[in-house]
Design an enzyme around this catalytic site. Structure first.
Site, mmCIF file in Angstrom:
data_model
loop_
_atom_site.group_PDB
_atom_site.id
_atom_site.type_symbol
_atom_site.label_atom_id
_atom_site.label_comp_id
_atom_site.label_asym_id
_atom_site.label_seq_id
_atom_site.Cartn_x
_atom_site.Cartn_y
_atom_site.Cartn_z
ATOM 1 N N ASP A 188 -1.287 10.254 1.028
ATOM 2 C CA ASP A 188 -0.397 9.118 0.809
ATOM 3 C C ASP A 188 0.170 8.710 2.171
ATOM 4 O O ASP A 188 0.809 9.522 2.850
ATOM 5 C CB ASP A 188 0.718 9.535 -0.165
ATOM 6 C CG ASP A 188 1.710 8.404 -0.436
ATOM 7 O OD1 ASP A 188 1.802 7.450 0.357
ATOM 8 O OD2 ASP A 188 2.433 8.502 -1.447
ATOM 9 N N TYR A 213 5.109 -2.567 1.825
ATOM 10 C CA TYR A 213 6.429 -3.220 1.941
ATOM 11 C C TYR A 213 7.347 -2.510 2.913
ATOM 12 O O TYR A 213 8.456 -2.962 3.143
ATOM 13 C CB TYR A 213 7.108 -3.368 0.566
ATOM 14 C CG TYR A 213 7.059 -2.151 -0.332
ATOM 15 C CD1 TYR A 213 7.889 -1.058 -0.114
ATOM 16 C CD2 TYR A 213 6.194 -2.108 -1.408
ATOM 17 C CE1 TYR A 213 7.844 0.040 -0.942
ATOM 18 C CE2 TYR A 213 6.137 -1.006 -2.248
ATOM 19 C CZ TYR A 213 6.972 0.063 -2.016
ATOM 20 O OH TYR A 213 6.918 1.151 -2.833
#
Lengths: 401, 401
Positions: A188, A213
């Site tokens: 991740d 984001y």
């Protein structure tokens, strides 16, 4: 040499704000509003349904995937955008477990650590329950991951940069160890993409996922990405097998056949407004060298740590001291962390709080420099020295912390 | 009485276009661009991370879910927005199968029909493979669904309005039959929401899902919705168990605990730009009565069918003739359907083509009236009478059809 004075001018920063939370939500790129407006009026408004072909909407997830791929060492055609990070974790983990089971059906451990972002663990729990084949999610301390890699492990599910502390896993070393032990790796990159140099191909990662984001400034809820190693791309089973991952979506066959390579990780209709904003945000990375970003990031974090430790003795460093062992963020610990962060925000210094006791600051070289670091510590030391956090309005918990 | 002259003024329609494809992608609501711009500058730009609290971003999936819920007969608090329709199909089906298995673990059939949108079938195939518990996806002709509901069926997975033909399933009757036979029902409302009156609570549907870029005009790739019957809301297992479906997302617990009711169907970070556009689009439905929409929709479809059958004898009706058995769309069949649609589009009449041979037209009372219907048939009959479709440029297949 990256021109950080130039990249700084690409972002909107409100007057009176020192923004040290770009690791949570990047600021508005000035180009994004115009790009989204143009997409809405010149494409959606004027082309209507024809935008899927005439404005190449259908190609955006792969085209933008390649733009993100350049920042994380992924070869062209190995990254695709869509959904959210949690959904992409599910797909990557399901695919990795499938491949692991083919190699050795006895392995039942998914290895993660308690510095992983909780949603990754939750998605793994959900997948394990859905699979119902006796998989076990083994969650160890981050420092214990290495020792826990053994012949029971099917897949490691790790976040490279710890969201609480910034502690960095050694992706290349852990991947090599996992592979040597016969396991696959899902990485991740939520706090890595745009924060530190990543070399997925060099590290031989099997799967990687991330969001856009944070350091990539794509806006609140911007689409996620998934990387599938070219070694697996034509074998991976996406689990979430939607029509846009089909070999021929517009044949409207009654049976699923996976598309070529990473395309099979597409699921439903791509979010075009959000992709337009992200596309504009990624322009800021043109001409930026990740090595320059890393150098400036370490310098800013080191400066912040030195200043805080000198001027705010009650705060305890919660991040690795060695910059090479850290992502692009710094945490300090204090039992009243929540109130301290609220007091900072009231003074325009925006970081965030992570339960139970961490105040967290992100350093984003594209638009933050030494000036902001010093100004932030000036305010923080005022708050700490004069106990300005000790007021009722700073202790009221908000919905989102 | 709904004022359709007023609703028509809320949408941008390009000069020279007769848009009969709002069932695929609704046109741009004039309010949407300003709303998204304001969200980007006044919220993302000015508030930065604080927007999650100060602009109530975190509440948008539920608040907008309630707005959609009012159009589909869902009580407050039973609908939440997020992800794509395919993802929501997976969650609804997984939850329904879980509940069905608790009641009767022997049932192994998921019943669907070949008029269901392929992505629903693909997601079911993916889930069946992931579950690996011997589930079978039984796909029958739409007319055969009723007879196929028996004591082997765990869950029915049906789309109320057939995407190819507009044929309408009787949701209330089929749900009652399925329940009587001990099965649960998942309804896909992709071509229903905003097209026809839907009464989820009245029909006692168990789960429903849908998209918002068709009749609800939310924009390309707009977020999906999921409805969970209040009977199941606190028992459903979302399968895709992400952090925002957690009981306390910001506690950052290491273990998943499902949130209250439909909140557990949330997965990752919500797409705020897309939700802002959708929110503006839903304003057009204020003061609109679905009964008025239905009446005008049937009238427009009937008029279109009558005109086409009279003036274009080579085209064969592919939709139910009885308006009460149809959604808000009409298909005609022709072996050269693809080229005919391309010729129409070249003349400004935009519908779409669905393989193998259907040209499909959506009638959307909010911004389409009799004038457009007649004008479209004028052009269609010119194309058919003079074989204007028989040109090489109309036979070249585009990526997206």
């Amino acid at each position: 040499m990256t021109d950080f004075e130039q990249t700084r001018r690409l972002f909107h920063m409100p007057e009176g704000v020192i923004y040290l939370d770009g690791n949570s939500l990047g600021p508005l790129p000035l180009a994004a509003e115009g790009r989204v407006s143009a997409m809405m009026t010149e494409q959606w408004g004027a082309m209507l349904i024809r935008g899927w072909n005439d404005a190449n909407w259908m190609a955006m997830p792969r085209r933008i995937g390649d733009r993100v791929g350049r920042l994380i060492g992924a070869p062209e055609g190995s990254v695709v955008m869509g959904d959210t990070l949690s959904i992409k974790v599910y797909q990557a983990l399901a695919s990795a477990l499938d491949i692991a089971a083919e190699r050795d059906p006895k392995r039942r451990v998914i290895l993660s650590d308690n510095g992983n972002f909780p949603s990754d663990l939750y998605m793994a729990e959900g997948l394990i329950q859905t699979l119902d084949r006796g998989y076990e999610l083994k969650v160890v301390d981050p420092e214990a991951v290495e020792a826990a890699i053994d012949e029971t492990v099917a897949v490691t599910l790790l976040t490279e940069v710890d969201y609480r502390t910034g502690r960095l896993h050694d992706m290349a070393a852990l991947t090599a160890m996992a592979h040597a032990a016969g396991a696959l790796c899902v990485w991740d990159l939520a706090h890595s993409a745009g924060a530190i140099p990543v070399d997925l191909l060099g590290a031989d990662a099997d799967f990687a996922v991330g969001c856009t984001y944070k350091y990539l400034n794509g806006g609140p809820g911007a689409p996620a990405f998934i990387y599938v190693s070219p070694r697996h791309a034509d074998r991976a089973r996406p689990a979430l097998s939607g029509w846009l991952g089909h070999e021929r979506p517009f044949a409207f066959d009654l049976h699923y056949r996976p598309g070529d390579g990473v395309d099979r990780m597409r699921v439903g209709t791509p979010p075009i407004l959000a992709l337009a904003a992200l596309d504009a945000a990624l322009d800021a990375w043109e001409g930026v060298e990740m090595a320059d970003v890393r150098k400036k990031s370490i310098a800013l974090c080191d400066l912040f740590i030195a200043e805080v430790e000198q001027r705010c003795p009650d705060l305890v460093l919660g991040s690795p001291r060695d910059g090479t062992q850290r992502g692009s963020q710094v945490s300090f610990l204090h039992p009243e962390g929540y109130a301290i962060m609220q007091a900072l925000i009231a003074r325009g210094v925006i970081g965030d709080f992570r339960a139970p006791n961490a105040i967290r600051f992100g350093f984003t070289p594209l638009y933050i420099g030494e000036r902001e670091v010093i100004a932030a510590v000036d305010i923080l030391s005022d708050i700490m020295t004069n106990r300005l956090w000790d007021q009722p309005q700073f202790k009221k918990k908000a919905l989102v912390t």
